[in-house]
Design a protein around this motif. Structure first.
Motif, short mmCIF file in Angstrom:
data_model
loop_
_atom_site.label_atom_id
_atom_site.label_comp_id
_atom_site.label_asym_id
_atom_site.label_seq_id
_atom_site.Cartn_x
_atom_site.Cartn_y
_atom_site.Cartn_z
N ASN A 211 63.53 -10.64 3.60
CA ASN A 211 63.44 -9.19 3.49
C ASN A 211 64.76 -8.62 3.00
OD1 ASN A 211 60.78 -9.07 4.31
ND2 ASN A 211 61.30 -8.82 6.47
N LEU A 212 64.67 -7.55 2.24
CA LEU A 212 65.84 -6.92 1.65
C LEU A 212 66.02 -5.51 2.18
CD1 LEU A 212 65.33 -7.91 -2.11
CD2 LEU A 212 66.58 -9.16 -0.37
N THR A 213 67.26 -5.09 2.28
CA THR A 213 67.58 -3.71 2.60
C THR A 213 68.93 -3.38 1.98
OG1 THR A 213 67.80 -2.09 4.39
CG2 THR A 213 68.76 -4.25 4.78
N SER A 214 69.16 -2.10 1.75
CA SER A 214 70.40 -1.65 1.12
C SER A 214 71.23 -0.85 2.11
CB SER A 214 70.08 -0.79 -0.11
OG SER A 214 69.38 -1.54 -1.08
N ILE A 215 72.54 -0.99 2.02
CA ILE A 215 73.48 -0.29 2.89
C ILE A 215 74.62 0.24 2.04
CG2 ILE A 215 74.97 -0.45 4.92
CD1 ILE A 215 73.41 -2.86 5.83
N SER A 216 75.07 1.44 2.38
CA SER A 216 76.26 2.00 1.74
C SER A 216 77.07 2.71 2.82
CB SER A 216 75.88 2.98 0.62
OG SER A 216 77.04 3.53 0.04
N VAL A 217 78.00 1.99 3.43
CA VAL A 217 78.82 2.54 4.52
C VAL A 217 79.83 3.51 3.92
CG1 VAL A 217 80.33 2.00 6.45
CG2 VAL A 217 78.51 0.40 5.80
N GLN A 218 79.85 4.73 4.43
CA GLN A 218 80.66 5.78 3.84
C GLN A 218 82.04 5.94 4.48
OE1 GLN A 218 79.60 7.62 1.00
NE2 GLN A 218 78.22 5.87 1.10
N ARG A 219 82.29 5.29 5.57
CA ARG A 219 83.59 5.45 6.22
C ARG A 219 83.99 4.12 6.87
NH1 ARG A 219 82.52 6.22 11.74
NH2 ARG A 219 80.36 6.77 12.20
N GLU A 220 85.29 3.97 7.01
CA GLU A 220 85.80 2.76 7.64
C GLU A 220 85.55 2.81 9.15
OE1 GLU A 220 89.90 2.27 6.58
OE2 GLU A 220 89.55 3.03 4.55
N GLY A 221 85.35 1.64 9.73
CA GLY A 221 85.10 1.58 11.16
C GLY A 221 84.43 0.28 11.54
N VAL A 222 84.13 0.15 12.83
CA VAL A 222 83.46 -1.02 13.38
C VAL A 222 82.13 -0.56 13.97
CG1 VAL A 222 83.59 -2.94 15.00
CG2 VAL A 222 85.67 -2.11 13.88
N TYR A 223 81.05 -1.20 13.56
CA TYR A 223 79.70 -0.78 13.93
C TYR A 223 78.99 -1.92 14.63
CZ TYR A 223 81.19 2.45 10.34
OH TYR A 223 81.92 3.34 9.60
N TYR A 224 78.39 -1.62 15.78
CA TYR A 224 77.79 -2.63 16.63
C TYR A 224 76.27 -2.52 16.61
CZ TYR A 224 82.48 -3.26 18.55
OH TYR A 224 83.82 -3.51 18.69
#
Length: 263
Positions: A211-224
């Protein structure tokens, strides 16, 4: 002081990128997709408040006009063409206002980038529940030089200061901020689910397919996040940690990883 303590304990609003005790609301949006989900939630909640006020007012009026003690002779309105037309048209209009933005959001969530900057592959394992293998496909030029690693859960009795219990890993998924990414999620055995709430992504891994999905993180940080598929023992102990950095730091990280794996 007591009021402040109670408000901090029972009315915790999510102001970071990990779950908090007694949390109300979603985590901060890190992608346009998650921001769209939050905006749609707020829009629908507005209509829900209007419906609650309208239905509550009609309920109170019905209790008043058909109460024998306070109103011996109630109003004898049984049918009304106008009110029946209104109560049919208004819900349809409300559903239309909800459907248009929700369809647009669903379309954007299902869209997969044709030419993403980076492709990352996540592989789920049932009997290695505490680990999540990752593969950066763009750097796999040969068998000797490939960017793959396992992301192991930090044991419950061995966290460092500031690390979240059962959410931290030894190798984070490092991505550049403000860059279009493509995630490929596939299992090695049973169904899995790659979930990062701050990015608005929940991609299921079905055996026999990718399965495919797209991501575009707009800010720096750590995500859980965590795998949200019930798949056997220790299924709740598969954390996912995504760290968004600058493009320069990402390039340095990739170079270091390739050097380490080549040696």
């Amino acid at each position: 002081m007591i009021l402040c303590s109670l408000s901090c304990r029972f009315l915790t609003i999510a102001l970071c990128d990990a779950a908090e005790p007694w949390q109300l609301g979603s985590q901060d949006a890190a992608t346009p997709m998650m921001q769209g989900i939050i905006d749609l939630h707020h829009d629908i909640f507005f209509f829900l408040i209007l419906i609650l006020v309208f239905v509550s007012r009609m309920l109170v009026r019905a209790l008043w006009h058909f109460n024998e003690q306070t109103n011996t002779i109630p109003q004898r309105i049984v049918h009304g063409t106008t009110i029946e037309i209104i109560r049919t048209i208004f819900p349809s209009v409300i559903l239309l206002f909800i459907a248009i933005p929700s369809f647009a959001l669903l379309y954007s969530m299902d869209g997969v980038l044709v030419d993403p900057a980076i492709t990352i592959k996540a592989i789920g394992h049932q009997w290695r529940a505490s680990t999540q293998p990752y593969e950066y496909s763009d750097y796999n030029s040969s068998d000797e030089q490939s960017l793959t690693f396992d992301s192991y859960t930090i044991p419950e009795d061995d966290p460092e200061l500031g690390q979240s219990r059962l959410l931290e890993v030894d190798n984070r998924v490092v991505v550049p901020a403000k860059t279009h990414l493509r995630m490929i999620v596939t299992p090695a055995d049973v169904p899995h689910s790659w979930v990062v709430p701050s990015s608005g992504v929940k991609c299921d891994a079905v055996p026999g397919r990718s399965n495919l999905t797209s991501i575009s993180v707009q800010r720096e940080g750590v995500y859980y996040g965590q795998c949200s598929e019930i798949r056997g023992t220790n299924h709740a102990f598969t954390p996912i940690v995504v760290e968004a950095v600058t493009l320069k730091d990402y390039a340095d990280w990739v170079s270091n990883q390739l050097i380490l794996q080549t040696n």
